[in-house]
Scaffold this active site. Structure first.
Site, PDB file in Angstrom:
ATOM      1  N   ASP A   1       0.817  -1.218   0.000  1.00 50.30           N
ATOM      2  CA  ASP A   1       0.000   0.000   0.000  1.00 50.30           C
ATOM      3  C   ASP A   1       0.846   1.261   0.000  1.00 50.30           C
ATOM      4  OD1 ASP A   1       0.963  -0.356   2.564  1.00 50.30           O
ATOM      5  OD2 ASP A   1      -0.981  -0.731   3.474  1.00 50.30           O
TER       6      ASP A   1
ATOM      7  N   ASN B   1      -7.002  -2.464  14.285  1.00 51.37           N
ATOM      8  CA  ASN B   1      -8.408  -2.709  13.917  1.00 51.37           C
ATOM      9  C   ASN B   1      -8.559  -3.936  13.021  1.00 51.37           C
ATOM     10  OD1 ASN B   1      -7.320  -1.818  11.520  1.00 51.37           O
ATOM     11  ND2 ASN B   1      -8.691  -0.068  11.260  1.00 51.37           N
TER      12      ASN B   1
ATOM     13  N   HIS C   1      -6.875  -4.487  10.164  1.00 53.55           N
ATOM     14  CA  HIS C   1      -6.617  -4.294   8.726  1.00 53.55           C
ATOM     15  C   HIS C   1      -5.370  -5.056   8.275  1.00 53.55           C
ATOM     16  CE1 HIS C   1      -4.114  -0.282   9.248  1.00 53.55           C
ATOM     17  NE2 HIS C   1      -3.343  -1.334   9.369  1.00 53.55           N
TER      18      HIS C   1
ATOM     19  N   GLU D   1      -9.389  -1.857   5.417  1.00 52.37           N
ATOM     20  CA  GLU D   1      -9.933  -1.513   6.724  1.00 52.37           C
ATOM     21  C   GLU D   1     -11.243  -2.272   6.979  1.00 52.37           C
ATOM     22  OE1 GLU D   1      -7.918   0.217   8.506  1.00 52.37           O
ATOM     23  OE2 GLU D   1      -7.687   2.306   7.871  1.00 52.37           O
TER      24      GLU D   1
END
Ligand code: PGA
Length: 241
Positions: free
Chosen positions: A67, A136, A138, A143
């Protein structure tokens, strides 16, 4: 998913690097998927050491990073392009033209993402993908959401991710609120996956990931559907298991 619990960050980094090194030795022209963040930094250090000692050769390796922030200049020291050269590529004998990181400078991010997937596909997919995990859940910047996306795509970043990463920027408001991320399809199509997770703050999401339930609340939980995942954890990250 195979779990390897290590004493500390250093041992986790060494053990994960061993798997990556094995892959490089077994197939010198491997396609490797790399990740950024604090988790793999020690592993990259170890790979640099192994390369300097002549144990592993990057000359035929191709890489695809997971990413990149969007928009961001590659020259920005918080870009993932910069991070990868700083932590790995500048210190090993990889060819610059074999390095792929989604380009956060482009004016047409959708075209960039499409071309990224096409290039991965044309090269026969990723042999080994390195992953971290966000607090979280991800992976890459996939996400938690109601629906998850297969293709590489442009995405908004959650408050949790903003909270975790904005401290690295000179001013928190300098952190881009969007990113380009490899989607779950190229990640799940990687032949082998190596995950590195360290620290107490990751313990709750590690517990969630290993509870065996697959849900979009924790994108990393899709890894239960992959045949060859090895998760390297330090004792702190594994403390709630
Ligand atoms: P970290 O990031 O290694 O800096 O905790 C991991 C991630 O967000 O995937």
């Amino acid at each position: 998913m195979k779990k390897v619990i290590c004493k500390n960050y250093e041992e986790m980094s060494r053990e994960a690097a061993k798997l990556v090194a094995e892959q490089i030795k077994a197939k010198p022209e491997s396609i490797l998927g790399f990740a950024t963040g604090s988790s793999p930094v020690g592993m990259y250090k170890e790979l640099v050491r192994l390369n300097k000692e002549g144990e592993i050769d990057f000359s035929k390796i191709t890489t695809f990073n997971l990413d990149e922030y969007y928009p961001i200049l590659r020259s920005n020291d918080q870009s993932y392009y910069y991070f990868m050269f700083d932590n790995l590529f500048s210190h090993v004998n990889i060819k610059k033209e074999n390095v792929n990181v989604p380009n956060g400078e482009v004016s047409d991010p959708d075209a960039e993402c499409k071309a990224y997937d096409e290039k991965i596909e044309a090269m026969g997919g990723i042999d080994l993908q390195v992953l971290g995990i966000g607090h979280n859940g991800h992976i890459g910047f996939n996400e938690p959401d109601e629906k998850l996306i297969g293709a590489t795509h442009r995405t908004g970043l959650t408050e949790s991710t903003f909270h975790a990463n904005s401290g690295y920027f000179e001013k928190p408001e300098d952190m881009p609120r969007e990113a380009l991320t490899m989607g779950l399809t190229p990640i799940m199509q990687a032949k082998k996956i190596v995950m590195v997770i360290s620290g107490k703050s990751k313990a709750p999401i590690v517990k969630r990931m290993f509870d065996g339930l697959i849900g979009t609340d924790c994108p990393a939980s899709v890894l239960h559907m992959h045949r060859d995942v090895t998760v390297f954890l330090d004792e702190d990250a594994a403390s709630m298991l």
